[in-house]
Design an enzyme around this catalytic site. Structure first.
Site, mmCIF file in Angstrom:
data_model
loop_
_atom_site.group_PDB
_atom_site.id
_atom_site.type_symbol
_atom_site.label_atom_id
_atom_site.label_comp_id
_atom_site.label_asym_id
_atom_site.label_seq_id
_atom_site.Cartn_x
_atom_site.Cartn_y
_atom_site.Cartn_z
ATOM 1 N N CYS A 12 0.857 -1.184 0.000
ATOM 2 C CA CYS A 12 0.000 0.000 0.000
ATOM 3 C C CYS A 12 0.896 1.237 0.000
ATOM 4 O O CYS A 12 2.119 1.139 0.143
ATOM 5 C CB CYS A 12 -0.874 -0.006 1.255
ATOM 6 S SG CYS A 12 0.102 -0.023 2.754
ATOM 7 N N GLU A 124 0.396 -0.211 16.134
ATOM 8 C CA GLU A 124 -0.343 1.021 15.785
ATOM 9 C C GLU A 124 -1.348 1.362 16.895
ATOM 10 O O GLU A 124 -1.494 2.525 17.285
ATOM 11 C CB GLU A 124 -1.089 0.848 14.455
ATOM 12 C CG GLU A 124 -1.845 2.119 14.089
ATOM 13 C CD GLU A 124 -2.837 1.955 12.953
ATOM 14 O OE1 GLU A 124 -2.645 1.082 12.091
ATOM 15 O OE2 GLU A 124 -3.819 2.721 12.936
ATOM 16 N N CYS A 190 -8.441 3.048 6.781
ATOM 17 C CA CYS A 190 -7.742 3.274 5.510
ATOM 18 C C CYS A 190 -8.332 2.311 4.482
ATOM 19 O O CYS A 190 -8.410 1.110 4.732
ATOM 20 C CB CYS A 190 -6.254 3.015 5.707
ATOM 21 S SG CYS A 190 -5.400 2.803 4.148
#
Ligand code: F3S
Length: 278
Positions: A12, A124, A190
């Site tokens: 990505c 994250e 996302c």
């Protein structure tokens, strides 16, 4: 045998950017350190090591050269200790993750209590939790509505780990609202992950067999393989072209190829070429 590559596959934007930054750091005098492996892809990590980009666990282990922050970001405390080393810092935090970190801090200030929709323990998510904590909020991580505490305050902020699905967010929001609690939501999902999953499911439904490329330690690749297996029983998860076995494709007239977000294009090309030669 026709080989069809998924229209959305592989690295990505955020992962490619991190890779490009690491490769650039390896040019010139070479050495750089990443805090943990740059991506969940053993071949790429080995290639970076050969170029002098080494993975370390703690900032203190970086002795010279630059320190690279990975695409899924770090906690404010880790960022401070990285900066305290006095070495150049290459921040490869994906801009979408940086936006989620900022959202966590803003929600913390505005609501005082933040629900992070995501996987407990994921780097994250640890970053999002820490950003909300530092801004003075109480924080709770929930992957599904069942993970919510029963005593939420009247008003909470909600932020999402970038790789979660909108369904996961909706499930947690439903659980929050079922308690009569108002939610202020920052949708930081996302779409790169969802696009890959949708394209893979579509392709898996059309071919006789499908190959999913990516690290076995990569959660997003494993999930992609599960999605494909639900549509196509002849799904094979591999890390590299060397693992391909022609017996897997006996009697197949078409084979699909997809790859997790941590798989660079050259690895996909290699698999496609080898399949085409079979
Ligand atoms: Fe960034 Fe989305 Fe990839 S958050 S690292 S572009 S999956």
């Amino acid at each position: 045998m026709e080989v069809i590559r998924s229209k959305n596959a592989g690295a990505c934007y955020g992962v490619q950017r991190a890779l490009d930054l690491a490769l650039k750091a390896s040019e010139g005098d070479g050495s750089a350190f990443t805090l943990g492996p740059l991506i969940h892809n053993p071949q790429v990590v080995a290639n970076l090591e050969a170029r002098g980009v080494l993975a370390v666990k703690e900032p203190e282990q970086a002795t010279h050269g630059a320190i690279i922050i990975r695409s899924h970001g770090v906690t404010p405390a880790v960022r401070r200790s990285v900066e305290a080393r006095g070495l150049p810092v290459i921040d490869a935090t994906c801009p979408h993750v940086a936006r989620a970190q900022k959202a966590a801090a803003t929600l913390a200030e505005e609501c005082g209590y933040v629900v992070v929709v995501g996987e407990e323990g994921h780097p994250e998510v640890e970053g999002l939790v820490a950003y909300a904590h530092e801004a003075g909020a109480q924080v709770h991580v929930a992957e599904t509505a069942a993970d919510l505490p029963v005593d939420l305050p009247e008003h909470v902020g909600v932020v999402v780990q970038t790789t979660q699905t909108r369904d996961a967010l909706d499930d947690v929001l439903e659980g929050i609202r079922a308690q009569g609690v108002a939610a202020q939501v920052k949708d930081t999902v996302c779409t790169a992950t969802r696009q890959r999953q949708q394209a893979a499911a579509e392709l898996a439904g059309q071919v006789d067999a499908i190959v999913v490329i990516g690290g076995r330690n990569s959660a997003n690749t494993t999930h992609l393989a599960e999605i494909c297996a639900a549509e196509c029983p002849r799904t094979h998860h591999i890390e590299s072209a060397a693992e391909l076995d022609s017996a897997w494709f006996a009697g197949c007239s078409s084979v699909g190829v997809t790859a997790g977000a941590s798989t660079p294009d050259d690895q996909i090309d290699e698999v496609v070429q080898r399949l085409e030669r079979m």
